[in-house]
Motif scaffolding. Structure first.
Motif, PDB file in Angstrom:
ATOM      1  N   TYR A  97       1.415   1.806  -1.188  1.00  0.00           N
ATOM      2  CA  TYR A  97       2.184   2.112   0.022  1.00  0.00           C
ATOM      3  C   TYR A  97       2.739   3.529  -0.030  1.00  0.00           C
ATOM      4  CZ  TYR A  97       6.871   1.911  -2.053  1.00  0.00           C
ATOM      5  OH  TYR A  97       7.998   2.172  -2.785  1.00  0.00           O
ATOM      6  N   HIS A 131      -1.164   5.928  -1.258  1.00  0.00           N
ATOM      7  CA  HIS A 131      -2.373   5.499  -0.578  1.00  0.00           C
ATOM      8  C   HIS A 131      -3.605   5.399  -1.456  1.00  0.00           C
ATOM      9  CE1 HIS A 131      -2.365   4.177   3.446  1.00  0.00           C
ATOM     10  NE2 HIS A 131      -3.652   4.395   3.517  1.00  0.00           N
ATOM     11  N   ASP A 188       4.419  -6.683  -2.246  1.00  0.00           N
ATOM     12  CA  ASP A 188       4.741  -6.165  -0.916  1.00  0.00           C
ATOM     13  C   ASP A 188       4.626  -4.647  -0.838  1.00  0.00           C
ATOM     14  OD1 ASP A 188       6.769  -6.970  -2.683  1.00  0.00           O
ATOM     15  OD2 ASP A 188       7.505  -8.387  -1.185  1.00  0.00           O
ATOM     16  N   GLU A 189       4.392  -4.017  -1.986  1.00  0.00           N
ATOM     17  CA  GLU A 189       4.222  -2.567  -1.946  1.00  0.00           C
ATOM     18  C   GLU A 189       2.753  -2.178  -1.786  1.00  0.00           C
ATOM     19  OE1 GLU A 189       8.070  -1.191  -4.603  1.00  0.00           O
ATOM     20  OE2 GLU A 189       6.231  -1.681  -5.633  1.00  0.00           O
ATOM     21  N   GLU A 239      -0.484  -2.187   0.568  1.00  0.00           N
ATOM     22  CA  GLU A 239      -0.877  -2.317   1.973  1.00  0.00           C
ATOM     23  C   GLU A 239      -2.369  -2.575   2.049  1.00  0.00           C
ATOM     24  OE1 GLU A 239       0.446   1.336   3.615  1.00  0.00           O
ATOM     25  OE2 GLU A 239       2.516   0.637   3.812  1.00  0.00           O
ATOM     26  N   HIS A 240      -2.733  -3.646   2.722  1.00  0.00           N
ATOM     27  CA  HIS A 240      -4.152  -3.980   2.831  1.00  0.00           C
ATOM     28  C   HIS A 240      -4.762  -3.303   4.041  1.00  0.00           C
ATOM     29  CE1 HIS A 240      -4.342  -6.947  -0.392  1.00  0.00           C
ATOM     30  NE2 HIS A 240      -3.070  -7.131  -0.101  1.00  0.00           N
ATOM     31  N   GLU A 241      -5.922  -2.728   3.816  1.00  0.00           N
ATOM     32  CA  GLU A 241      -6.600  -2.054   4.914  1.00  0.00           C
ATOM     33  C   GLU A 241      -8.057  -2.465   4.951  1.00  0.00           C
ATOM     34  OE1 GLU A 241      -6.090   2.163   4.706  1.00  0.00           O
ATOM     35  OE2 GLU A 241      -3.913   1.908   4.526  1.00  0.00           O
TER      36      GLU A 241
END
Length: 906
Positions: free
Chosen positions: A352, A355, A184-185, A187-189
RNA sequence: GGGCUAUUAGCUCAGUUGGUUAGAGCGCUUCCUUGACAUGGAAGAGGUCAGUGGUUCGAAUCCACUAUAGCCCACCA
């Protein structure tokens, strides 16, 4: 009283007084407990709108319960926030041209503590600006001594229970932070990348000389060619007939010459790419699982900071991963292995925190087995022992809990709870891991030493021979203990005994998994009881366009600026008023004007009371004053107050913060200010009217206090409801009037409805004035055609106050309808006529009456349809049927009057 | 792909077990400053409750489907 309310002065004055006098602090023992632990903000944090909303809700609940006589505890604190805090300090170091490694672990950690001492209080200070009644005497920090003790004990217990293990695992790795990240740490982009089609020659084919195109090959599509040197197989779907003949064969890994097998696994999607996947167990989570299933070798070709290592091949060793990608693709092309390249959009994980593109990496990490912990936590919600508010969040909770994965709890950081696992020097963690015989898990180094001595038989071992695991624990490993570690656990304290389990947990939806679910598991496992009874989930604060507030978008509102501009009470009240538990809250600056204007209204109403102090008897109004003859408006006021008290209590008990705010807002503004104050100005018995006003005003202040603590405290003192040394914070929350009082004053629904109807009449007359453009200030002649003789008599008895309300030089009450050549308007208890003496525009009035007539007739028709419907008569509840009949009778009377009027204007 | 939620007045949202003529705040229109308050007061305009079908005496409310929007989880190399 000053003409203007000085919010800043009130806030600066009252908060220190409250805190100093210990008004936020209760001791265990007396009364029933009501306890809440605050979701601890990051120690690096600054107060944002999310905190403001979250804490306003909690403070409203806590203040309300406290005033209701509960023994309350709202426990504050901060979270040490591993990565975030370490990053802040590392950034500061960078400015000095240093890295944390230059300082060494001990000095670096000391430096972070130094930072914490200096800046860690920021958010704690800011929380006071909101007016929070958190018990600062019990403030905790997730890394303080007590919490650390709890963490160590929990780790050891879980380890001894076999619920913690150290294992080789593929984890999300941030190369810049140098640590593993929880799922959960990451972040999908969206990423615009490429899909490279690469040929892997089949071994045994006759053709194929390096440097020339192979004729017999399998084609693999990949987004990450740089991981190619780590491939240990290619895979196809078992049901893929196109490639069935390849399974079991061997192919050559381009550029390396290594031979790898072709395997089949269901993980492969036939439809994607070529339907053939390269398998790189050390660098992809899915490949890792495939590798486990097929017993493939795991070749790690990268270093901790995402550079290629010697296993990637001499040529690429030392290159950055993206640099390597380029070089490798060039080489593939040169070697004739690259078939073609396609543009391809996919999702790429980012850290997260910093980056950086996350790397899947094979490493040894500590894990908690979650399934055994999750089961009782699921059961506790299923059984209703713990309740989600709103209830629907439980579905999301179950969904996650039932598919729970083991929790990777080790982090390669220096700031945090160090893992209480020790190795005998010489058997470093890398070598010793996986061999439990050489790991000694104990709460203290001394205890570990004893274990080591016993295990190894070497009694000469000293602490110097022991080496502690270098990793620290995930931040959430301390926060999941928050509801009991903060109360003193593992010691058996009075606080723990009395305040655990806590009553409510209030938080936003985004940390249900991170935090709430894990607290449930820890609470049940270590305390034997879930950590709270109700989990109250509220929405996220968004900007006017519905976007999440974030620094990068620059759309954040700063609560402190809002407090400065509108006051803390305004911020709190507006947030409460616009917030629904059911959905996210869109916020922009103008919303806070509601709260500010309300503050002003309260202040001005208070000034009105103050100015009329001499009209008010000193003695408080109450049952002690005995049976009194009160006017209908006064009785209505008391009834409205009764209803408001009941409503607010009821709504708060249901966590309907917003509706409670609305109810008390409406009570204060509409009932007290708009109607009753106007009545009181011209009341026949002023002392009584004002005594009642004071009474309901004081109740209203207390109803408001949970929402608007400062202005209510200030006004309560200004008006003399409280003496010096007293506080509204601990005044009794109004519960409405007693049965004796109601009987003595003749409070009932009937009088309430009567006054409501009377107000309709007043409103109707105002509308007539507006319609005929009669100056609102002008004194007019009014005639009332009352519904019946009894009503006429009743209205006659209050002509004085009606005159004031109507601003009429005369009010004539007639029983029943009569022929009156004036504009009239109908209400529930009669028709009110306004004498215009020639001002009437007959045509306009005729139109108005006709419209009203048509509307009324239409409505009668719809009622008739209902009453004529056999099924309705058979199935509808009797009260509904009766209501329809009554309504119809009223409407028929209304039609008769309207028809008369219509004739007059014809 | 799996799960969840939303769609009601120009805007932000209420509408609690289906039941009188669907509400509030802001905005808008008109009017009103002699001592509580113009950060105010009074009046008013504005909605076929996303669409279709169904259940029911009765649907904004319950069910199904459709459309649109959003969120979460898992993600195709």
């Amino acid at each position: 009283m000053d003409k203007r309310y000085d919010a800043k002065a009130a806030e600066a004055k009252w908060y220190p007084i409250w805190e100093k006098n210990g008004y936020f602090h209760d001791e265990p023992g007396h009364g029933s407990p009501y306890s809440v632990v605050i979701p601890p903000p990051n120690v690096t944090g600054i107060l944002h709108m999310g905190h403001a909303l979250n804490q306003t809700i909690q403070d409203v609940l806590v203040r309300w319960r406290r005033m209701c006589g509960f023994n309350t505890l709202w426990l504050p604190g901060t979270d040490h926030a591993g990565i975030a805090t370490q990053n802040v300090v590392e950034k500061a170091l960078k400015k000095e041209g240093k890295r944390r490694q230059d300082l060494g672990r001990e000095a670096f950690v000391a430096r972070v503590w130094e930072w914490k001492k200096q800046y860690g209080g920021t958010i704690v200070h800011q929380q006071r600006m909101l007016g929070n009644t958190t018990d600062w005497q019990r403030e905790r920090f997730t890394l303080d001594e007590g919490c650390s003790k709890a963490v160590a004990k929990v780790f050891c217990q879980l380890y001894n229970e076999g619920l913690i293990y150290k294992g080789n695992y593929i984890v999300n790795w941030c190369p810049r932070c140098g640590t593993a990240l929880a799922n959960d740490e990451v972040e999908h982009e969206a990423n615009h990348g490429h899909l490279w089609y690469v040929r892997y020659p089949v071994v045994g084919s006759e053709k194929g000389v390096r440097g020339e195109p192979y004729k017999d090959y399998v084609m693999v599509a990949t987004t990450r060619p740089e991981t190619l040197p780590g491939d240990t197989a290619v895979a196809v779907n078992p049901s893929d007939e196109r490639y069935a003949h390849l399974v079991g064969k061997t192919v050559i890994l381009p550029l390396t010459g290594r031979e790898i097998p072709v395997i089949s696994d269901v993980y492969v999607e036939k439809a994607f790419g070529t339907g053939i996947v390269k398998i790189t167990p050390a660098h992809d989570p899915n490949d890792f699982l495939v590798g486990k299933r097929h017993g493939l070798e795991e070749i790690n070709i990268m270093t901790d900071d995402a550079h290629m290592n010697e296993l990637a091949g001499e040529k690429y060793c030392g290159m950055d991963r993206f640099e390597c990608r380029k070089a490798l693709v060039d080489d593939l092309e040169a070697g004739g292995f690259l078939d073609h390249v396609e543009d391809y959009d996919n999702q790429v994980g980012h850290c997260y925190r910093c980056h950086e593109v996350v790397e899947s990496r094979l490493s040894k990490q500590w894990f908690v087995k979650m399934k055994p912990l999750a089961e009782p936590a699921i059961a506790a919600v299923k059984s209703g022992e713990v309740r989600f508010v709103p209830e629907r969040w439980s579905k999301i909770y179950f969904n996650w809990m039932e598919n729970i994965q083991d929790w990777c709890i080790s982090r390669q950081l220096w700031w945090g709870h160090r893992i209480p696992a020790y190795y005998v020097r010489g058997n470093s963690s890398e070598e010793g891991a996986g061999n439990s015989e050489q790991v000694f898990v104990a709460e203290t180094a001394e205890a570990a030493l004893e274990m080591a001595k016993a295990k190894t038989g070497n009694v000469n071992l000293t602490l110097a021979d022991l080496e502690q695991d270098p990793d620290v624990l995930d931040t959430w490993f301390s926060s999941w203990l928050w509801p009991f570690s903060t109360l003193g656990w593992p010691e058996k304290t009075a606080d723990l005994d009395y305040y655990y389990p806590t009553t409510d947990l209030v938080t936003a939806q985004d940390i249900i998994f991170f935090w709430v679910a894990r607290m449930m598991m820890a609470g049940i496992h270590f305390m034997g009881k879930p950590p709270f009874k109700n989990i109250v989930i509220h929405g996220i604060v968004r900007d006017a366009q519905g976007r999440k507030m974030s620094k990068s978008l620059g759309n954040s509102l700063d609560p402190l600026e809002l407090i400065d501009a509108y006051s803390a009470d305004a911020l709190r009240f507006s947030l409460a008023l616009i917030t629904s538990l059911d959905c996210d809250t869109k916020v922009d600056k103008s919303k806070f004007e509601i709260g500010r204007n309300f503050c002003t209204k309260i202040w001005n109403a208070a000034r009105f009371l103050e100015m009329n102090r001499e009209a008010t008897p000193q003695a408080e109004f109450g049952a002690a004053s005995g049976p009194v003859q009160l006017s209908s408006d006064e009785r209505h006021m008391l009834m409205a107050c009764e209803k408001a008290c009941e409503k607010v209590n009821d709504l708060l008990a249901k966590y309907r913060i917003q509706d409670g705010a609305l109810a008390v807002y409406d009570f204060f503004w509409t009932q007290i200010c708009d109607w009753y104050v106007e009545y009181a100005k011209d009341a026949p018995d002023k002392p009584t009217a004002f005594a009642i006003l004071r009474d309901v005003f004081w109740k209203a202040l207390r109803l408001l206090h949970p929402y608007m603590p400062f202005v209510t405290e200030e006004v309560a003192h200004q008006l003399g409801f409280l003496k010096d040394g007293e506080t509204i914070l601990r005044a009794e929350f109004p519960k409405g009037y007693t049965a004796e009082e109601k009987a003595a004053w003749g409070l009932d629904e009937e009088v309430y409805e009567y006054v409501e109807a009377k107000r309709e009449m007043i409103t109707a007359l105002r509308a007539l004035r507006a319609e005929y453009k009669v100056n609102p200030a002008a004194w007019v002649k009014v005639t009332i055609a009352a519904k019946d003789a009894a009503t006429a008599e009743r209205l006659s008895s209050e002509v004085a106050s009606l005159k004031a309300a109507f601003r009429a030089e005369s009010v004539e009450v007639l029983p029943g309808a009569s022929e009156l050549a004036m504009p009239g308007s109908l209400g529930r208890i009669g028709t009110v006529y306004l004498s215009l003496e020639g001002l009437v525009d007959k045509a306009a009035e005729a139109k108005r009456v006709a419209a009203e007539l048509a509307k009324t007739q239409g409505f009668i028709k719809s009622i008739d349809a209902k009453l004529g419907n056999e099924n309705f008569m058979a199935h509808a509840p009797a009260a509904i049927v009766e209501g329809q009949k009554t309504k119809r009778a009223e409407l028929v009377a209304k039609i008769a009057q309207l028809e008369k009027l219509a004739k007059l204007f014809a």
